[in-house]
Design an enzyme around this catalytic site. Structure first.
Site, PDB file in Angstrom:
ATOM      1  N   TYR A  53       9.240  -9.368 -14.727  1.00 37.24           N
ATOM      2  CA  TYR A  53       9.042 -10.117 -13.484  1.00 37.24           C
ATOM      3  C   TYR A  53       8.814 -11.607 -13.737  1.00 37.24           C
ATOM      4  CZ  TYR A  53       8.176  -5.486 -11.419  1.00 37.24           C
ATOM      5  OH  TYR A  53       8.267  -4.182 -10.997  1.00 37.24           O
ATOM      6  N   LEU A 236       9.418  -0.309   1.629  1.00 35.82           N
ATOM      7  CA  LEU A 236      10.058  -0.917   2.798  1.00 35.82           C
ATOM      8  C   LEU A 236      11.535  -1.228   2.541  1.00 35.82           C
ATOM      9  CD1 LEU A 236       7.306  -3.348   4.163  1.00 35.82           C
ATOM     10  CD2 LEU A 236       7.955  -1.086   5.028  1.00 35.82           C
ATOM     11  N   GLY A 237      12.082  -0.720   1.446  1.00 36.91           N
ATOM     12  CA  GLY A 237      13.500  -0.912   1.168  1.00 36.91           C
ATOM     13  C   GLY A 237      13.906  -2.371   1.146  1.00 36.91           C
ATOM     14  N   GLY A 239      12.381  -4.796   2.244  1.00 37.08           N
ATOM     15  CA  GLY A 239      12.058  -5.426   3.520  1.00 37.08           C
ATOM     16  C   GLY A 239      12.883  -4.927   4.681  1.00 37.08           C
ATOM     17  N   THR A 240      13.881  -4.083   4.424  1.00 39.56           N
ATOM     18  CA  THR A 240      14.734  -3.573   5.500  1.00 39.56           C
ATOM     19  C   THR A 240      13.906  -2.850   6.558  1.00 39.56           C
ATOM     20  OG1 THR A 240      16.603  -3.337   3.975  1.00 39.56           O
ATOM     21  CG2 THR A 240      16.688  -2.066   6.019  1.00 39.56           C
ATOM     22  N   LEU A 241      12.916  -2.073   6.125  1.00 42.01           N
ATOM     23  CA  LEU A 241      12.104  -1.290   7.048  1.00 42.01           C
ATOM     24  C   LEU A 241      10.996  -2.092   7.728  1.00 42.01           C
ATOM     25  CD1 LEU A 241      12.018   2.018   5.001  1.00 42.01           C
ATOM     26  CD2 LEU A 241      12.945   1.742   7.321  1.00 42.01           C
ATOM     27  N   GLY A 243      12.293  -4.309   9.709  1.00 37.29           N
ATOM     28  CA  GLY A 243      13.138  -4.594  10.857  1.00 37.29           C
ATOM     29  C   GLY A 243      13.659  -6.011  10.903  1.00 37.29           C
ATOM     30  N   LYS A 244      13.311  -6.815   9.891  1.00 38.48           N
ATOM     31  CA  LYS A 244      13.655  -8.239   9.977  1.00 38.48           C
ATOM     32  C   LYS A 244      15.137  -8.527   9.802  1.00 38.48           C
ATOM     33  CE  LYS A 244      12.307  -9.164   5.146  1.00 38.48           C
ATOM     34  NZ  LYS A 244      11.293  -9.869   4.315  1.00 38.48           N
TER      35      LYS A 244
END
Length: 346
Positions: A53, A236-237, A239-241, A243-244
Protein backbone atom coordinates in the site's frame (compact mmCIF):
# COMPACT_ATOMS: atom_id res chain seq x y z
CA UNK A 1 -18.44 -0.82 18.96
CA UNK A 2 -18.79 -4.58 19.00
CA UNK A 3 -15.77 -6.83 19.53
CA UNK A 4 -14.73 -10.40 18.89
CA UNK A 5 -11.44 -12.29 19.06
CA UNK A 6 -9.16 -13.58 16.37
CA UNK A 7 -9.98 -17.32 16.15
CA UNK A 8 -8.27 -19.56 18.72
CA UNK A 9 -6.56 -16.57 20.37
CA UNK A 10 -7.26 -14.07 23.13
CA UNK A 11 -6.59 -11.14 20.77
CA UNK A 12 -9.68 -8.91 21.02
CA UNK A 13 -10.55 -7.00 17.84
CA UNK A 14 -13.27 -4.58 16.85
CA UNK A 15 -15.91 -5.88 14.46
CA UNK A 16 -14.92 -2.95 12.23
CA UNK A 17 -11.32 -2.91 11.01
CA UNK A 18 -9.75 0.24 9.60
CA UNK A 19 -8.46 -0.31 6.07
CA UNK A 20 -5.59 1.90 4.96
CA UNK A 21 -4.78 1.28 1.30
CA UNK A 22 -5.57 4.83 0.10
CA UNK A 23 -3.17 6.60 2.48
CA UNK A 24 -0.23 8.01 0.60
CA UNK A 25 -2.04 8.19 -2.72
CA UNK A 26 -5.71 9.21 -2.52
CA UNK A 27 -5.20 10.46 1.02
CA UNK A 28 -2.44 12.62 2.46
CA UNK A 29 -0.59 11.65 5.62
CA UNK A 30 -2.55 14.20 7.66
CA UNK A 31 -5.82 12.75 6.39
CA UNK A 32 -4.68 9.23 7.28
CA UNK A 33 -3.71 10.41 10.76
CA UNK A 34 -7.11 12.06 11.20
CA UNK A 35 -8.81 8.80 10.19
CA UNK A 36 -6.82 6.84 12.76
CA UNK A 37 -7.64 9.39 15.46
CA UNK A 38 -11.36 9.26 14.69
CA UNK A 39 -11.54 5.48 14.32
CA UNK A 40 -9.67 4.88 17.57
CA UNK A 41 -11.96 7.28 19.42
CA UNK A 42 -14.96 5.31 18.10
CA UNK A 43 -13.59 2.07 19.52
CA UNK A 44 -11.86 0.68 16.43
CA UNK A 45 -8.74 -1.12 17.67
CA UNK A 46 -7.89 -3.15 14.55
CA UNK A 47 -5.86 -1.64 11.67
CA UNK A 48 -5.02 -3.53 8.47
CA UNK A 49 -2.26 -2.54 6.07
CA UNK A 50 0.30 -4.08 3.67
CA UNK A 51 3.76 -3.40 2.37
CA UNK A 52 2.16 -2.95 -1.06
CA UNK A 53 0.00 0.00 0.00
CA UNK A 54 -1.01 2.51 -1.22
CA UNK A 55 -2.67 1.07 -4.30
CA UNK A 56 -2.40 1.15 -7.22
CA UNK A 57 1.15 0.08 -6.41
CA UNK A 58 4.01 2.21 -7.69
CA UNK A 59 7.71 2.11 -6.86
CA UNK A 60 7.75 5.83 -6.01
CA UNK A 61 5.06 5.32 -3.35
CA UNK A 62 6.05 1.86 -2.12
CA UNK A 63 5.12 1.26 1.54
CA UNK A 64 4.07 4.88 2.19
CA UNK A 65 1.01 3.64 4.06
CA UNK A 66 3.04 1.71 6.62
CA UNK A 67 5.18 4.81 7.19
CA UNK A 68 2.07 6.90 7.85
CA UNK A 69 0.86 4.38 10.43
CA UNK A 70 4.30 4.24 12.03
CA UNK A 71 4.37 8.02 12.35
CA UNK A 72 0.94 7.90 14.03
CA UNK A 73 2.20 5.32 16.52
CA UNK A 74 5.17 7.54 17.35
CA UNK A 75 2.96 10.61 17.69
CA UNK A 76 0.05 9.05 19.58
CA UNK A 77 1.83 6.42 21.68
CA UNK A 78 -1.07 4.06 20.91
CA UNK A 79 0.80 1.03 19.56
CA UNK A 80 -0.13 -1.15 22.53
CA UNK A 81 -3.81 -0.26 22.05
CA UNK A 82 -3.97 -1.38 18.41
CA UNK A 83 -4.16 -4.85 16.89
CA UNK A 84 -1.96 -4.39 13.84
CA UNK A 85 -2.10 -6.52 10.69
CA UNK A 86 0.12 -6.29 7.62
CA UNK A 87 0.95 -8.43 4.60
CA UNK A 88 3.80 -9.56 2.37
CA UNK A 89 3.22 -8.91 -1.34
CA UNK A 90 3.04 -11.98 -3.53
CA UNK A 91 4.73 -12.37 -6.91
CA UNK A 92 3.14 -10.45 -9.78
CA UNK A 93 4.21 -8.17 -12.64
CA UNK A 94 3.15 -5.14 -10.60
CA UNK A 95 5.32 -6.13 -7.61
CA UNK A 96 8.60 -6.82 -9.41
CA UNK A 97 9.96 -3.51 -8.12
CA UNK A 98 9.54 -4.87 -4.58
CA UNK A 99 11.12 -8.32 -5.05
CA UNK A 100 10.95 -11.33 -7.33
CA UNK A 101 11.62 -14.18 -4.88
CA UNK A 102 8.00 -14.92 -3.96
CA UNK A 103 7.72 -16.38 -0.45
CA UNK A 104 11.23 -17.78 -0.14
CA UNK A 105 12.58 -17.55 3.43
CA UNK A 106 14.84 -14.61 2.57
CA UNK A 107 11.89 -12.73 1.02
CA UNK A 108 9.62 -13.23 4.04
CA UNK A 109 12.35 -12.18 6.45
CA UNK A 110 13.14 -9.09 4.38
CA UNK A 111 9.46 -8.14 4.14
CA UNK A 112 8.85 -8.50 7.87
CA UNK A 113 11.91 -6.49 8.83
CA UNK A 114 10.93 -3.74 6.40
CA UNK A 115 7.38 -3.54 7.72
CA UNK A 116 8.52 -3.47 11.34
CA UNK A 117 10.92 -0.64 10.57
CA UNK A 118 8.33 1.45 8.73
CA UNK A 119 5.60 0.76 11.27
CA UNK A 120 7.95 1.73 14.12
CA UNK A 121 7.11 -1.37 16.11
CA UNK A 122 8.78 -4.53 17.37
CA UNK A 123 5.96 -6.87 16.37
CA UNK A 124 2.86 -7.31 14.24
CA UNK A 125 -0.20 -9.00 15.72
CA UNK A 126 -1.24 -10.63 12.44
CA UNK A 127 0.94 -11.23 9.39
CA UNK A 128 -0.71 -12.31 6.15
CA UNK A 129 0.31 -13.65 2.75
CA UNK A 130 -1.31 -11.03 0.49
CA UNK A 131 -2.10 -13.51 -2.32
CA UNK A 132 -0.87 -16.98 -3.33
CA UNK A 133 2.40 -17.60 -5.11
CA UNK A 134 0.82 -20.26 -7.28
CA UNK A 135 -1.31 -19.59 -10.34
CA UNK A 136 -4.91 -19.61 -9.16
CA UNK A 137 -8.09 -17.54 -9.22
CA UNK A 138 -8.02 -14.28 -7.27
CA UNK A 139 -8.35 -10.50 -7.86
CA UNK A 140 -11.48 -10.74 -9.98
CA UNK A 141 -10.84 -14.07 -11.70
CA UNK A 142 -13.90 -16.15 -10.89
CA UNK A 143 -12.84 -19.64 -11.99
CA UNK A 144 -9.62 -21.63 -11.78
CA UNK A 145 -7.80 -22.16 -15.07
CA UNK A 146 -4.65 -24.34 -14.93
CA UNK A 147 -1.55 -22.59 -16.27
CA UNK A 148 0.72 -24.93 -18.24
CA UNK A 149 3.59 -22.45 -17.80
CA UNK A 150 3.42 -22.51 -13.99
CA UNK A 151 6.75 -23.19 -12.26
CA UNK A 152 5.51 -23.12 -8.64
CA UNK A 153 6.35 -26.12 -6.50
CA UNK A 154 4.58 -26.80 -3.23
CA UNK A 155 6.59 -24.92 -0.59
CA UNK A 156 3.87 -24.62 2.07
CA UNK A 157 6.02 -26.36 4.67
CA UNK A 158 8.95 -24.03 4.04
CA UNK A 159 6.71 -20.94 4.26
CA UNK A 160 5.28 -22.09 7.59
CA UNK A 161 8.74 -22.92 8.94
CA UNK A 162 9.90 -19.39 8.13
CA UNK A 163 6.81 -17.90 9.79
CA UNK A 164 7.41 -20.19 12.78
CA UNK A 165 10.85 -18.64 13.25
CA UNK A 166 9.35 -15.15 13.22
CA UNK A 167 6.70 -16.16 15.76
CA UNK A 168 9.38 -17.64 18.02
CA UNK A 169 11.37 -14.41 17.73
CA UNK A 170 8.30 -12.40 18.76
CA UNK A 171 8.17 -10.41 15.53
CA UNK A 172 4.71 -11.68 14.61
CA UNK A 173 2.03 -13.13 16.86
CA UNK A 174 -0.36 -14.85 14.45
CA UNK A 175 -0.53 -15.65 10.74
CA UNK A 176 -3.24 -15.45 8.12
CA UNK A 177 -4.05 -15.77 4.43
CA UNK A 178 -5.50 -13.38 1.88
CA UNK A 179 -7.12 -13.79 -1.54
CA UNK A 180 -6.96 -17.51 -0.95
CA UNK A 181 -9.01 -20.44 -2.26
CA UNK A 182 -10.48 -23.44 -0.42
CA UNK A 183 -7.61 -25.65 -1.68
CA UNK A 184 -5.02 -23.20 -0.37
CA UNK A 185 -6.63 -22.83 3.04
CA UNK A 186 -6.91 -26.57 3.56
CA UNK A 187 -3.36 -27.16 2.33
CA UNK A 188 -1.97 -24.75 4.93
CA UNK A 189 -4.13 -26.30 7.67
CA UNK A 190 -3.09 -29.79 6.63
CA UNK A 191 0.60 -28.93 6.88
CA UNK A 192 0.24 -27.30 10.29
CA UNK A 193 -1.75 -30.30 11.55
CA UNK A 194 0.82 -32.78 10.26
CA UNK A 195 3.72 -30.91 11.87
CA UNK A 196 2.91 -29.75 15.42
CA UNK A 197 4.68 -26.52 16.20
CA UNK A 198 4.16 -24.95 12.81
CA UNK A 199 1.89 -21.88 13.01
CA UNK A 200 -1.75 -22.36 12.06
CA UNK A 201 -3.48 -19.87 9.77
CA UNK A 202 -6.31 -18.24 11.73
CA UNK A 203 -7.80 -15.71 9.29
CA UNK A 204 -8.48 -15.24 5.61
CA UNK A 205 -8.81 -11.77 4.08
CA UNK A 206 -11.00 -12.14 1.00
CA UNK A 207 -13.54 -9.95 -0.82
CA UNK A 208 -17.08 -10.18 0.50
CA UNK A 209 -20.02 -7.90 -0.17
CA UNK A 210 -23.58 -7.83 -1.49
CA UNK A 211 -22.05 -7.99 -4.98
CA UNK A 212 -19.62 -10.82 -4.26
CA UNK A 213 -20.71 -13.54 -1.84
CA UNK A 214 -18.52 -16.24 -3.39
CA UNK A 215 -16.93 -16.82 0.03
CA UNK A 216 -20.16 -18.62 0.93
CA UNK A 217 -19.69 -21.30 -1.75
CA UNK A 218 -16.72 -23.19 -0.33
CA UNK A 219 -14.86 -21.09 2.18
CA UNK A 220 -17.70 -20.42 4.63
CA UNK A 221 -17.91 -24.10 5.63
CA UNK A 222 -14.14 -24.19 6.07
CA UNK A 223 -14.41 -21.04 8.17
CA UNK A 224 -17.08 -22.65 10.36
CA UNK A 225 -15.58 -26.10 10.78
CA UNK A 226 -11.90 -25.12 10.91
CA UNK A 227 -12.29 -21.79 12.74
CA UNK A 228 -10.75 -19.55 10.09
CA UNK A 229 -12.17 -16.06 10.52
CA UNK A 230 -13.06 -13.91 7.52
CA UNK A 231 -11.58 -10.43 7.35
CA UNK A 232 -13.89 -9.07 4.66
CA UNK A 233 -12.37 -6.57 2.26
CA UNK A 234 -14.12 -4.42 -0.35
CA UNK A 235 -17.42 -4.68 1.57
CA UNK A 236 -18.64 -1.71 -0.50
CA UNK A 237 -17.21 -2.97 -3.79
CA UNK A 238 -14.74 -0.12 -4.37
CA UNK A 239 -17.45 2.28 -3.24
CA UNK A 240 -20.06 0.98 -5.70
CA UNK A 241 -22.38 0.02 -2.83
CA UNK A 242 -22.39 3.57 -1.53
CA UNK A 243 -24.48 4.37 -4.61
CA UNK A 244 -22.17 7.18 -5.65
CA UNK A 245 -21.65 5.79 -9.16
CA UNK A 246 -25.33 5.17 -9.93
CA UNK A 247 -26.77 7.01 -12.90
CA UNK A 248 -23.37 7.15 -14.55
CA UNK A 249 -21.97 9.52 -11.94
CA UNK A 250 -18.20 9.91 -11.72
CA UNK A 251 -17.48 11.69 -8.43
CA UNK A 252 -14.25 13.65 -8.36
CA UNK A 253 -11.41 11.85 -6.57
CA UNK A 254 -13.41 8.62 -6.23
CA UNK A 255 -11.43 5.41 -6.76
CA UNK A 256 -13.14 4.18 -9.92
CA UNK A 257 -13.11 7.71 -11.35
CA UNK A 258 -9.36 7.99 -10.80
CA UNK A 259 -8.55 4.40 -11.74
CA UNK A 260 -11.10 3.17 -14.33
CA UNK A 261 -9.45 -0.26 -14.54
CA UNK A 262 -10.76 -0.93 -11.02
CA UNK A 263 -14.05 -1.92 -12.60
CA UNK A 264 -14.81 -5.42 -11.33
CA UNK A 265 -17.87 -4.08 -9.46
CA UNK A 266 -19.06 -1.91 -12.36
CA UNK A 267 -20.41 -4.36 -14.95
CA UNK A 268 -24.05 -4.08 -16.02
CA UNK A 269 -25.30 -6.84 -13.70
CA UNK A 270 -23.47 -5.34 -10.72
CA UNK A 271 -25.08 -1.98 -11.45
CA UNK A 272 -28.48 -3.64 -11.77
CA UNK A 273 -28.02 -5.36 -8.42
CA UNK A 274 -26.78 -2.15 -6.78
CA UNK A 275 -29.90 -0.33 -7.98
CA UNK A 276 -32.07 -3.05 -6.46
CA UNK A 277 -30.22 -2.90 -3.15
CA UNK A 278 -30.53 0.90 -3.16
CA UNK A 279 -34.32 0.54 -3.43
CA UNK A 280 -34.39 -1.75 -0.40
CA UNK A 281 -32.29 0.68 1.63
CA UNK A 282 -34.46 3.66 0.69
CA UNK A 283 -37.64 1.73 1.48
CA UNK A 284 -36.41 1.08 5.03
CA UNK A 285 -34.81 4.45 5.77
CA UNK A 286 -31.25 3.22 5.51
CA UNK A 287 -28.29 4.54 3.57
CA UNK A 288 -27.15 2.03 0.97
CA UNK A 289 -23.62 2.03 2.37
CA UNK A 290 -24.73 1.30 5.92
CA UNK A 291 -27.14 -1.43 4.81
CA UNK A 292 -24.39 -3.07 2.74
CA UNK A 293 -21.90 -2.93 5.62
CA UNK A 294 -24.47 -4.05 8.21
CA UNK A 295 -25.17 -7.10 6.04
CA UNK A 296 -21.49 -8.05 6.07
CA UNK A 297 -21.34 -7.40 9.83
CA UNK A 298 -24.20 -9.87 10.35
CA UNK A 299 -22.47 -12.89 8.79
CA UNK A 300 -21.63 -15.71 11.25
CA UNK A 301 -18.26 -16.38 9.60
CA UNK A 302 -17.09 -12.76 9.89
CA UNK A 303 -14.30 -11.86 12.29
CA UNK A 304 -13.92 -8.23 11.17
CA UNK A 305 -15.17 -6.00 8.36
CA UNK A 306 -12.39 -3.95 6.75
CA UNK A 307 -13.79 -0.55 5.85
CA UNK A 308 -11.94 2.15 3.97
CA UNK A 309 -12.72 5.79 3.29
CA UNK A 310 -11.21 8.80 1.61
CA UNK A 311 -13.15 11.37 3.69
CA UNK A 312 -14.03 11.62 7.37
CA UNK A 313 -17.73 11.78 6.52
CA UNK A 314 -17.45 8.45 4.71
CA UNK A 315 -15.52 7.01 7.64
CA UNK A 316 -18.16 8.13 10.14
CA UNK A 317 -20.93 6.55 8.07
CA UNK A 318 -18.99 3.32 7.64
CA UNK A 319 -18.09 2.93 11.31
CA UNK A 320 -21.69 3.75 12.23
CA UNK A 321 -22.78 0.55 10.49
CA UNK A 322 -21.59 -1.36 13.55
CA UNK A 323 -24.68 -0.15 15.42
CA UNK A 324 -27.20 -1.21 12.76
CA UNK A 325 -29.13 -4.48 13.01
CA UNK A 326 -30.95 -5.35 9.81
CA UNK A 327 -34.54 -6.53 10.23
CA UNK A 328 -35.68 -9.95 9.00
CA UNK A 329 -37.66 -8.13 6.30
CA UNK A 330 -34.58 -6.32 4.99
CA UNK A 331 -32.54 -9.52 5.04
CA UNK A 332 -35.30 -11.33 3.17
CA UNK A 333 -35.42 -8.62 0.49
CA UNK A 334 -31.63 -8.80 0.14
CA UNK A 335 -31.88 -12.55 -0.43
CA UNK A 336 -34.50 -12.01 -3.14
CA UNK A 337 -32.10 -9.79 -5.07
CA UNK A 338 -29.25 -12.24 -4.52
CA UNK A 339 -31.28 -15.13 -5.90
CA UNK A 340 -32.12 -13.09 -8.98
CA UNK A 341 -28.65 -11.59 -9.55
CA UNK A 342 -26.19 -13.81 -7.66
CA UNK A 343 -22.60 -12.61 -7.32
CA UNK A 344 -22.45 -10.24 -10.28
CA UNK A 345 -18.91 -9.19 -9.38
CA UNK A 346 -16.10 -11.78 -9.42
Amino acid sequence: MKYTTLPNTDIRVSRICLGTMTWGRQNTESEGQAQMDYAFNQGVNFFDTAELYPVPAHKDRYAETEKIIGNWFRKSGRRQDIVLASKIAGPAPFTEFIRTEGFKPSAILEAVEGSLRRLRTDYMDLYQLHWPERSTNYFGQRGFIPDARETWKDNIHEVLRTLQTLVQEGKIRQVGLSNETPWGVMRFLEEARAHPGLPRMITIQNPYSLLNRLFEVGLSEISHRSQIGLLAYSPLGFGTLSGKYLGGQKPEKARVTLFPNYNRYSNSKAIEATEAYAEIAAMHGLSLAQMALAFVNSRPFLTSNIIGATTLDQLKENIGSADIELSPEVLSKIEEVHRTIPNPAP
